[in-house]
Design an enzyme around this catalytic site. Structure first.
Site, mmCIF file in Angstrom:
data_model
loop_
_atom_site.group_PDB
_atom_site.id
_atom_site.type_symbol
_atom_site.label_atom_id
_atom_site.label_comp_id
_atom_site.label_asym_id
_atom_site.label_seq_id
_atom_site.Cartn_x
_atom_site.Cartn_y
_atom_site.Cartn_z
ATOM 1 N N HIS A 53 3.762 -3.816 -4.938
ATOM 2 C CA HIS A 53 3.305 -2.658 -4.161
ATOM 3 C C HIS A 53 1.896 -2.252 -4.594
ATOM 4 C CE1 HIS A 53 3.278 1.797 -3.301
ATOM 5 N NE2 HIS A 53 3.576 1.303 -2.117
ATOM 6 N N HIS A 95 -5.210 2.195 0.233
ATOM 7 C CA HIS A 95 -4.044 2.869 0.802
ATOM 8 C C HIS A 95 -4.433 4.066 1.657
ATOM 9 C CE1 HIS A 95 -0.800 5.887 0.860
ATOM 10 N NE2 HIS A 95 -0.017 4.835 1.007
HETATM 11 O O1 G3P Z 1 4.309 -0.197 3.009
HETATM 12 C C1 G3P Z 1 5.475 0.050 2.362
HETATM 13 C C2 G3P Z 1 5.170 0.847 1.163
HETATM 14 O O2 G3P Z 1 3.924 0.497 0.719
HETATM 15 C C3 G3P Z 1 5.287 2.321 1.358
HETATM 16 O O3 G3P Z 1 4.254 2.858 2.027
HETATM 17 O O4 G3P Z 1 2.673 4.705 1.768
HETATM 18 O O5 G3P Z 1 2.954 3.135 -0.117
HETATM 19 O O6 G3P Z 1 1.867 2.379 1.981
HETATM 20 P P1 G3P Z 1 2.880 3.294 1.370
HETATM 21 CA CA CA Z 2 2.030 0.097 2.109
#
Ligand code: G3P
Ligand code: CA
Length: 356
Positions: A53, A95
């Site tokens: 992530h 992000h």
């Molecule tokens: O894209 C899935 C995960 O990354 C959750 O969303 O807000 O961290 O981009 P975000």
């Molecule tokens: Ca994401």
């Protein structure tokens, strides 16, 4: 229990849309929902995967190339890119729509905020973005978002373009002989449209430039906005595998009702265009009468041939009902049966799957 953990070379699953329509049509007429594998023109996405992530963001500032290299070395299956556009229409890996929380933009370009006090990525050319240093995420008061992580302001990290990140991952794939995938998110496409920009077209072009055009290619394209995923599929004619992210209505990620996506009818609509869903952990695990229970979301998605990749597992931000990262992994993979997870701590997740 055996949990298979292998790289994307074994992963395919895209249902052909027409065949899925046929399956759903039979369901509508007869009430019998035939196993989607009968309609699949490719094997299921059935291996358990770990998605870094924003990279190994528990250890290094999110979305830096350093965080991506560390994640790669930790043995992940996919590395995530959140993508937004620069003023000169270059897809960059960040992000947020704004630069406030992850860069030193206030120091470098003090007069470039909009009236709301935010410094938007889309107001800067790539050459300007490259002048910034990326820092570990900070809160509005300047304190670290995660106090136990890499300290904000240390070392020197730069914003990467999507092209640069792909070249890095493809380069490591060549040098290691692995085939680690991209898990690319189109960030706030409706907002980009409002600004006069077409993020999806730019992302698809970059992916195509590096050979990602088909369902068999090693990328999953994710978005919170169902209308944009439908556009990607039907207007931009992409054959890439798509993942519908499921958020909370209060987040204002898109003009949609996420609550409806949890129902069987909602999932059937998603299954027409997507290979999988990305719900939050809280959509899968619930505490009821003092017991941790899993919702029907995973089974219902699986019945429609979709994989389920929940976000986001953080060892330093665990749900209140678990005592450890490993307990959360056990609940998600073993009890709930998810197919993969987004995590800031890929080493722990990879280790968990290897232990099974
Ligand atoms: O894209 C899935 C995960 O990354 C959750 O969303 O807000 O961290 O981009 P975000
Ligand atoms: Ca994401």
């Amino acid at each position: 229990m055996l949990i298979r953990h292998s790289i994307i070379s074994n992963i395919t699953s895209r249902l052909s849309t027409s065949l899925l329509y046929l399956g759903l049509g039979i369901w509508a007429i007869t009430g019998i929902l035939l196993p989607v594998s009968l309609f699949a023109d490719e094997p299921m996405l059935n291996d358990k995967i770990i998605i870094a992530h924003r990279g190994a963001s528990g250890y290094l500032p999110e979305h830096t190339l350093a965080a991506k290299v560390l994640a790669y070395g930790m043995g992940v299956d996919f590395i995530e890119q959140d993508v937004v556009l620069s003023r000169d229409k270059i897809p960059v890996v960040l992000h947020d729509l704004e630069l406030n929380a992850t860069t030193n933009v206030k120091q470098v370009f003090p007069n470039r905020a909009r009236k709301d006090g935010k410094f938007y990525v889309i107001d800067f050319d790539l050459s300007e973005l490259k002048q910034l240093n990326v820092t570990a995420r900070i809160r509005k008061n300047g304190n670290p978002r995660y106090s136990g992580r890499f300290p904000p302001g240390r070392s020197e990290f730069k914003i990467a373009t999507l092209s640069e990140e792909i070249e890095l991952i493809q380069g490591m794939n060549k040098s290691t002989g692995k085939n680690i995938g991209l898990y690319t998110e189109i960030k706030s496409p409706a907002w980009h449209h409002e600004q006069g920009y077409d993020l999806s077209t730019a992302v698809l072009q970059t992916l195509s430039d590096y050979g990602y055009t088909n369902a068999s290619d090693n990328v999953l394209l994710q978005c919170f906005d169902p209308a944009e995923l439908l556009r990607v599929k039907n207007e931009l004619n992409s054959n890439l595998r798509l993942v519908q992210l499921i958020g909370e209505n209060a987040w204002n990620e898109a003009d949609t009702d996420y609550n409806k996506m949890h129902s069987k009818a909602g999932l059937q609509k998603i299954a027409i265009y997507a290979s999988g869903i990305g719900p939050s952990i809280d959509h899968i695990l619930k505490v009821r009468n003092g017991e941790i229970q899993s919702t029907t979301l995973v089974k219902d998605a699986h019945d429609l041939g979709m994989v389920v990749h929940p976000y986001t597992l953080r060892k330093d931000k665990l749900p209140s009902y678990v005592n450890s990262f490993e307990e959360l992994m056990e609940l998600l993979f073993v009890k709930a049966g998810v197919d993969g997870v987004f995590t800031d701590f890929p080493d722990l997740a990879v280790q968990f799957l290897k232990s099974k």
